[in-house]
Design a protein around this motif. Structure first.
Motif, short mmCIF file in Angstrom:
data_model
loop_
_atom_site.label_atom_id
_atom_site.label_comp_id
_atom_site.label_asym_id
_atom_site.label_seq_id
_atom_site.Cartn_x
_atom_site.Cartn_y
_atom_site.Cartn_z
N TYR A 1 0.82 -1.22 0.00
CA TYR A 1 0.00 0.00 0.00
C TYR A 1 0.85 1.27 0.00
CZ TYR A 1 -3.52 -3.40 1.22
OH TYR A 1 -4.34 -4.50 1.21
N GLY A 2 2.16 1.11 -0.05
CA GLY A 2 3.05 2.26 -0.13
C GLY A 2 4.06 2.29 1.00
N ASP B 1 1.14 -1.73 -8.06
CA ASP B 1 0.30 -1.05 -9.06
C ASP B 1 -1.18 -1.41 -8.93
OD1 ASP B 1 2.46 0.26 -10.14
OD2 ASP B 1 2.81 -1.26 -11.68
N PHE C 1 -0.37 6.85 -0.75
CA PHE C 1 0.62 7.53 -1.58
C PHE C 1 0.39 7.29 -3.07
CE2 PHE C 1 3.05 6.37 2.37
CZ PHE C 1 2.84 7.58 2.98
N THR C 2 -0.73 6.66 -3.42
CA THR C 2 -1.04 6.43 -4.83
C THR C 2 -1.08 7.78 -5.56
OG1 THR C 2 -2.29 4.44 -4.32
CG2 THR C 2 -2.77 5.51 -6.42
N GLY C 3 -0.40 7.85 -6.67
CA GLY C 3 -0.36 9.09 -7.45
C GLY C 3 0.79 10.01 -7.08
N LEU C 4 1.59 9.65 -6.07
CA LEU C 4 2.70 10.51 -5.67
C LEU C 4 4.03 10.03 -6.25
CD1 LEU C 4 1.93 11.23 -1.91
CD2 LEU C 4 1.49 12.67 -3.88
N ASP C 5 4.01 9.47 -7.45
CA ASP C 5 5.22 8.92 -8.02
C ASP C 5 6.26 9.99 -8.37
OD1 ASP C 5 3.57 9.87 -9.99
OD2 ASP C 5 4.10 8.32 -11.43
N THR D 1 4.81 4.29 -3.99
CA THR D 1 3.36 4.14 -4.12
C THR D 1 2.88 2.73 -3.84
OG1 THR D 1 3.58 3.74 -6.49
CG2 THR D 1 3.21 6.00 -5.79
N HIS E 1 6.59 13.02 -6.46
CA HIS E 1 6.46 14.03 -5.42
C HIS E 1 7.50 13.88 -4.31
CE1 HIS E 1 2.64 14.62 -7.40
NE2 HIS E 1 2.57 15.78 -6.78
N TYR F 1 8.64 9.02 -1.50
CA TYR F 1 7.38 8.28 -1.39
C TYR F 1 7.39 7.11 -2.35
CZ TYR F 1 5.81 12.63 0.76
OH TYR F 1 5.69 13.73 1.56
#
Length: 178
Positions: A122-123, A152, A158-162, A149, A164, A147
């Motif tokens: 989950y990250g 897949d 943290f999904t979408g913070l690839d 993520t 950041h 971070y």
């Protein structure tokens, strides 16, 4: 939507030589949680309520000169889990932290990592930080946060913070006005 809910908990610690044992237990009654379906072209998000009981166990070791090592693990239990949870709030998590001082305690270096899920599916996140005391009350520092993520096919916080990752620079001046 910030609904009110009840929270009750207990925390404690027990020193034993170079070790410090820590624990927490918390119950969140009728906690608002996100539910829905994110698989379609337009995500469907709703709010439901559930009771979440979470426990934490931790140990900190300070038997190495100028160094502190800490490990914490936590796990939740959803008593009345609704269907279509967006993120499994009862997933286990683990954290590791290492702190060390150098140069007569003028330089402090910290490293920490947190994994969400048994295999970090989950990250996860990692942070490295250094802080140096130039003079009494004046400190400079820098930190880097990364971070991860997770898998897949899993949705996590943290999904979408690839893209950041963060780099932080600090300047701190502590002073007293008489």
């Amino acid at each position: 939507d910030h609904r009110r809910y009840w929270l009750i908990g207990h925390s404690g610690s027990k020193p034993s030589g170079d070790l410090l044992f820590k624990w927490e237990l918390v119950a969140e009654l009728d906690k608002p949680i996100n539910t829905g379906d994110l698989s379609g072209p337009i995500p469907l998000i709703a709010i439901d309520e559930a009771t979440l009981v979470t426990g934490l166990l931790g140990v900190t070791y300070s038997g190495i000169s100028e160094t502190t090592l800490a490990v914490e693990v936590t796990k939740g239990l959803l008593l009345d889990a609704p269907e279509n949870l967006i993120f499994p709030l009862d997933a286990p998590a683990a954290a590791l932290r290492i702190s060390r001082t150098f140069l007569r305690e003028t330089l402090r270096v910290d490293a920490a990592a947190t994994a969400l899920g048994l295999t970090a599916q989950y990250g996860w996140l990692a942070r490295v930080e250094a802080q140096y005391a130039l003079i009494d009350g004046l400190k400079v520092g820098a930190a880097f946060v990364h971070y991860g993520t997770g898998d897949d096919d899993e949705f996590g916080p943290f999904t979408g913070l690839d893209a950041h990752d963060q780099f932080l620079a600090k300047l701190r001046w502590d002073f007293t006005i008489l």
